[in-house]
Design a protein around this motif. Structure first.
Motif, PDB file in Angstrom:
ATOM      1  N   LYS A   1       5.183   0.308  24.422  1.00 24.35           N
ATOM      2  CA  LYS A   1       5.745  -0.463  23.585  1.00 24.35           C
ATOM      3  C   LYS A   1       7.242  -0.747  23.644  1.00 24.35           C
ATOM      4  O   LYS A   1       7.698   0.175  24.459  1.00 24.35           O
ATOM      5  CB  LYS A   1       5.454   0.170  21.925  1.00 24.35           C
ATOM      6  CG  LYS A   1       4.368   0.580  21.610  1.00 24.35           C
ATOM      7  CD  LYS A   1       4.222   1.146  20.349  1.00 24.35           C
ATOM      8  CE  LYS A   1       2.974   1.992  20.303  1.00 24.35           C
ATOM      9  NZ  LYS A   1       3.062   3.100  18.987  1.00 24.35           N
ATOM     10  N   LYS A   2       7.710  -1.807  23.359  1.00 28.64           N
ATOM     11  CA  LYS A   2       9.152  -2.050  23.506  1.00 28.64           C
ATOM     12  C   LYS A   2       9.800  -1.235  22.324  1.00 28.64           C
ATOM     13  O   LYS A   2       9.472  -1.271  21.465  1.00 28.64           O
ATOM     14  CB  LYS A   2       9.479  -3.565  23.240  1.00 28.64           C
ATOM     15  CG  LYS A   2      11.106  -3.869  23.488  1.00 28.64           C
ATOM     16  CD  LYS A   2      11.199  -5.413  23.576  1.00 28.64           C
ATOM     17  CE  LYS A   2      12.681  -5.629  23.693  1.00 28.64           C
ATOM     18  NZ  LYS A   2      12.894  -7.050  24.352  1.00 28.64           N
ATOM     19  N   CYS A   3      10.903  -0.698  22.926  1.00 31.38           N
ATOM     20  CA  CYS A   3      11.685   0.366  21.958  1.00 31.38           C
ATOM     21  C   CYS A   3      13.108   0.028  22.267  1.00 31.38           C
ATOM     22  O   CYS A   3      13.403  -0.257  23.244  1.00 31.38           O
ATOM     23  CB  CYS A   3      10.987   1.766  21.869  1.00 31.38           C
ATOM     24  SG  CYS A   3      11.110   2.412  23.513  1.00 31.38           S
ATOM     25  N   LEU A   4      13.914   0.616  21.318  1.00 35.83           N
ATOM     26  CA  LEU A   4      15.402   0.766  21.399  1.00 35.83           C
ATOM     27  C   LEU A   4      15.634   1.924  21.875  1.00 35.83           C
ATOM     28  O   LEU A   4      15.147   3.145  21.802  1.00 35.83           O
ATOM     29  CB  LEU A   4      16.090   0.586  19.882  1.00 35.83           C
ATOM     30  CG  LEU A   4      15.735  -0.754  19.339  1.00 35.83           C
ATOM     31  CD1 LEU A   4      16.426  -0.682  17.820  1.00 35.83           C
ATOM     32  CD2 LEU A   4      16.298  -1.977  20.122  1.00 35.83           C
TER      33      LEU A   4
ATOM     34  N   ASN B   1       5.205   8.419  20.889  1.00 40.31           N
ATOM     35  CA  ASN B   1       6.182   7.889  22.119  1.00 40.31           C
ATOM     36  C   ASN B   1       5.625   6.841  22.296  1.00 40.31           C
ATOM     37  O   ASN B   1       4.688   6.114  21.594  1.00 40.31           O
ATOM     38  CB  ASN B   1       5.908   8.812  23.464  1.00 40.31           C
ATOM     39  CG  ASN B   1       4.606   9.089  23.784  1.00 40.31           C
ATOM     40  OD1 ASN B   1       3.766   8.002  24.055  1.00 40.31           O
ATOM     41  ND2 ASN B   1       4.184  10.126  23.990  1.00 40.31           N
ATOM     42  N   ALA B   2       5.979   5.938  23.129  1.00 39.15           N
ATOM     43  CA  ALA B   2       5.821   4.552  23.321  1.00 39.15           C
ATOM     44  C   ALA B   2       4.968   4.248  24.299  1.00 39.15           C
ATOM     45  O   ALA B   2       4.397   3.020  24.480  1.00 39.15           O
ATOM     46  CB  ALA B   2       7.219   4.009  24.041  1.00 39.15           C
TER      47      ALA B   2
END
Length: 104
Positions: A33-36, A19-20
């Motif tokens: 974290k930046k994610c789509l 996961n982020a």
């Protein structure tokens, strides 16, 4: 409370999928974290209930008997417990959810 609940799930499922989450310096803060965005929502339903456009009771009451790939029998009533939980995925459209089947 929502943040703490989310953190609990992220921490307890990280062995299943990454996961982020980077850290949580405060119970109301998450550094991630930046994610789509993957525009799919999964709802596990155990009861024929609800009031929104995508709730099980609303669609069932309108006559739908196959919802998100789940066959529903006739004669169910509002707030009735289902024989087994069902998975009802939707895509996240700009202004509403669009039901899809688990295979989709």
């Amino acid at each position: 409370v929502l943040n703490e609940t989310s953190l609990w799930w992220f921490n307890n499922t990280q062995h299943i999928t990454p996961n982020a989450i980077v850290s949580s310096p405060d119970r109301n803060v998450v550094i991630a974290k930046k994610c789509l965005v993957f525009p799919i929502e999964f709802v596990v339903r155990g009861y024929v209930t609800g009031s929104t456009d995508t709730s099980l009771w609303t669609v069932y009451n309108k006559g739908v008997r196959n919802y998100c790939g789940n066959e529903l029998s006739d004669g169910l009533v509002k707030n009735q417990k289902l024989p087994a939980n069902i998975l009802t995925p939707t895509t996240k459209a700009a202004d509403h959810d669009v039901p899809i089947s688990p295979n989709e």
